[in-house]
Design a protein around this motif. Structure first.
Motif, PDB file in Angstrom:
ATOM      1  N   GLY A  15     -21.389   3.058  29.264  1.00 46.43           N
ATOM      2  CA  GLY A  15     -22.691   2.419  29.429  1.00 46.43           C
ATOM      3  C   GLY A  15     -23.334   2.749  30.768  1.00 46.43           C
ATOM      4  N   TYR A  16     -24.639   2.962  30.741  1.00 48.19           N
ATOM      5  CA  TYR A  16     -25.398   3.354  31.925  1.00 48.19           C
ATOM      6  C   TYR A  16     -26.738   2.642  31.869  1.00 48.19           C
ATOM      7  N   VAL A  17     -27.104   1.986  32.949  1.00 45.33           N
ATOM      8  CA  VAL A  17     -28.363   1.251  32.985  1.00 45.33           C
ATOM      9  C   VAL A  17     -29.295   1.905  33.998  1.00 45.33           C
ATOM     10  N   SER A  18     -30.506   2.225  33.544  1.00 47.20           N
ATOM     11  CA  SER A  18     -31.559   2.769  34.407  1.00 47.20           C
ATOM     12  C   SER A  18     -32.649   1.705  34.515  1.00 47.20           C
ATOM     13  N   VAL A  19     -33.187   1.527  35.725  1.00 44.98           N
ATOM     14  CA  VAL A  19     -34.214   0.513  35.947  1.00 44.98           C
ATOM     15  C   VAL A  19     -35.401   1.150  36.673  1.00 44.98           C
ATOM     16  N   LEU A  20     -36.575   1.009  36.078  1.00 48.85           N
ATOM     17  CA  LEU A  20     -37.818   1.507  36.668  1.00 48.85           C
ATOM     18  C   LEU A  20     -38.738   0.319  36.905  1.00 48.85           C
ATOM     19  N   GLY A  21     -39.080   0.093  38.160  1.00 47.17           N
ATOM     20  CA  GLY A  21     -40.013  -0.975  38.507  1.00 47.17           C
ATOM     21  C   GLY A  21     -41.374  -0.367  38.822  1.00 47.17           C
ATOM     22  N   LEU A  22     -42.430  -0.983  38.325  1.00 49.66           N
ATOM     23  CA  LEU A  22     -43.783  -0.492  38.568  1.00 49.66           C
ATOM     24  C   LEU A  22     -44.625  -1.608  39.186  1.00 49.66           C
ATOM     25  N   ASP A  23     -45.386  -1.266  40.218  1.00 49.96           N
ATOM     26  CA  ASP A  23     -46.277  -2.227  40.858  1.00 49.96           C
ATOM     27  C   ASP A  23     -47.642  -1.575  41.043  1.00 49.96           C
ATOM     28  N   LYS A  78     -29.696  20.192  25.271  1.00 47.36           N
ATOM     29  CA  LYS A  78     -28.330  19.674  25.295  1.00 47.36           C
ATOM     30  C   LYS A  78     -27.923  19.212  26.689  1.00 47.36           C
ATOM     31  N   GLY A  79     -28.649  19.677  27.713  1.00 48.19           N
ATOM     32  CA  GLY A  79     -28.380  19.210  29.073  1.00 48.19           C
ATOM     33  C   GLY A  79     -28.647  17.727  29.225  1.00 48.19           C
ATOM     34  N   GLY A  80     -29.481  17.175  28.359  1.00 47.20           N
ATOM     35  CA  GLY A  80     -29.765  15.745  28.389  1.00 47.20           C
ATOM     36  C   GLY A  80     -28.576  14.886  28.002  1.00 47.20           C
ATOM     37  N   PHE A  81     -27.541  15.498  27.445  1.00 39.53           N
ATOM     38  CA  PHE A  81     -26.339  14.769  27.061  1.00 39.53           C
ATOM     39  C   PHE A  81     -25.239  14.891  28.113  1.00 39.53           C
ATOM     40  N   GLU A  82     -25.545  15.535  29.217  1.00 40.32           N
ATOM     41  CA  GLU A  82     -24.563  15.685  30.290  1.00 40.32           C
ATOM     42  C   GLU A  82     -24.398  14.368  31.045  1.00 40.32           C
ATOM     43  N   PRO A  83     -23.238  14.180  31.713  1.00 38.97           N
ATOM     44  CA  PRO A  83     -23.007  12.929  32.432  1.00 38.97           C
ATOM     45  C   PRO A  83     -24.103  12.647  33.471  1.00 38.97           C
ATOM     46  N   ALA A  84     -24.506  11.388  33.519  1.00 38.38           N
ATOM     47  CA  ALA A  84     -25.516  10.962  34.491  1.00 38.38           C
ATOM     48  C   ALA A  84     -24.891  10.843  35.877  1.00 38.38           C
ATOM     49  N   ASN A  85     -25.726  10.857  36.909  1.00 38.05           N
ATOM     50  CA  ASN A  85     -25.234  10.636  38.275  1.00 38.05           C
ATOM     51  C   ASN A  85     -24.555   9.273  38.333  1.00 38.05           C
ATOM     52  N   PRO A  86     -23.394   9.188  39.003  1.00 37.46           N
ATOM     53  CA  PRO A  86     -22.642   7.925  38.999  1.00 37.46           C
ATOM     54  C   PRO A  86     -23.471   6.707  39.431  1.00 37.46           C
ATOM     55  N   ASN A  87     -24.087   6.743  40.574  1.00 34.00           N
ATOM     56  CA  ASN A  87     -24.908   5.631  41.035  1.00 34.00           C
ATOM     57  C   ASN A  87     -26.085   6.198  41.789  1.00 34.00           C
ATOM     58  N   ILE A  88     -27.260   5.773  41.414  1.00 33.50           N
ATOM     59  CA  ILE A  88     -28.469   6.243  42.093  1.00 33.50           C
ATOM     60  C   ILE A  88     -28.971   5.118  42.981  1.00 33.50           C
ATOM     61  N   THR A  89     -28.956   5.365  44.281  1.00 34.94           N
ATOM     62  CA  THR A  89     -29.472   4.396  45.242  1.00 34.94           C
ATOM     63  C   THR A  89     -30.957   4.198  44.950  1.00 34.94           C
ATOM     64  N   PRO A  90     -31.428   2.953  44.977  1.00 28.59           N
ATOM     65  CA  PRO A  90     -32.855   2.743  44.697  1.00 28.59           C
ATOM     66  C   PRO A  90     -33.742   3.624  45.582  1.00 28.59           C
ATOM     67  N   TYR A  91     -34.737   4.216  44.969  1.00 28.19           N
ATOM     68  CA  TYR A  91     -35.698   5.029  45.716  1.00 28.19           C
ATOM     69  C   TYR A  91     -37.070   4.882  45.086  1.00 28.19           C
ATOM     70  N   HIS A  92     -38.076   5.373  45.783  1.00 32.89           N
ATOM     71  CA  HIS A  92     -39.457   5.277  45.329  1.00 32.89           C
ATOM     72  C   HIS A  92     -39.953   6.647  44.895  1.00 32.89           C
ATOM     73  N   PRO A  93     -39.979   6.911  43.573  1.00 34.34           N
ATOM     74  CA  PRO A  93     -40.530   8.191  43.111  1.00 34.34           C
ATOM     75  C   PRO A  93     -41.988   8.306  43.558  1.00 34.34           C
ATOM     76  N   ARG A  94     -42.376   9.500  43.919  1.00 27.22           N
ATOM     77  CA  ARG A  94     -43.744   9.750  44.360  1.00 27.22           C
ATOM     78  C   ARG A  94     -44.653   9.902  43.137  1.00 27.22           C
ATOM     79  N   ILE A  95     -45.760   9.232  43.141  1.00 25.58           N
ATOM     80  CA  ILE A  95     -46.742   9.381  42.067  1.00 25.58           C
ATOM     81  C   ILE A  95     -47.586  10.593  42.431  1.00 25.58           C
TER      82      ILE A  95
END
Length: 138
Positions: free
Chosen positions: A94-102, A41-58
């Protein structure tokens, strides 16, 4: 063969006070209790307002070198404000998430934000004015 039984470690972040303190709209006790009993049910909690672009570590393996592209997901980012839950999660903001992969550089980029609709901006303005007046929840 003897198996050693260890107590099951509860790893839910919903019981971590430091995590809860960082949330912009932490769940009220009644909702938090429900999340602690059913962590999904935690997955239905409010998302972070704005996430500054960052590079997740693989952390394991690498991206295929020919995998290059962007995945954008539009969903409900907030279906609760304070103790008030929306009637249905389709009514959420509405909330938009963007994941870029290279794959050529083996990098990923992630960002997300709310869609600034008229209703969303009006709600944010109301929340801000109520907090300034010291009324807390809207």
């Amino acid at each position: 063969h003897h198996h050693q039984h260890r107590p099951k470690k509860d790893s839910t972040i919903w019981k971590d006070a430091s995590f809860l303190a960082k949330l912009s709209d932490p769940p009220p006790p009644s909702i938090l209790h429900q999340i602690q009993k059913n962590p999904y049910k935690g997955g239905f909690e409010p998302a972070n307002p704005n996430i500054t672009p960052y590079h997740p570590r693989i952390t394991y393996g690498s991206l295929p070198s020919d995998l290059i592209g962007t995945l954008a997901i539009n969903c409900a980012g907030r279906i609760r404000i304070g103790a008030r839950q929306y009637n249905h999660w389709f009514d959420g903001d509405g909330y938009v998430s963007v994941l870029g992969l290279d794959g050529k550089t083996n990098t990923a980029t992630f960002t997300a934000r709310y869609v600034p609709t008229k209703d969303y901006l009006a709600q944010e303005e109301l929340m801000k004015s109520l907090k300034e007046e010291g009324n807390g929840d809207a």
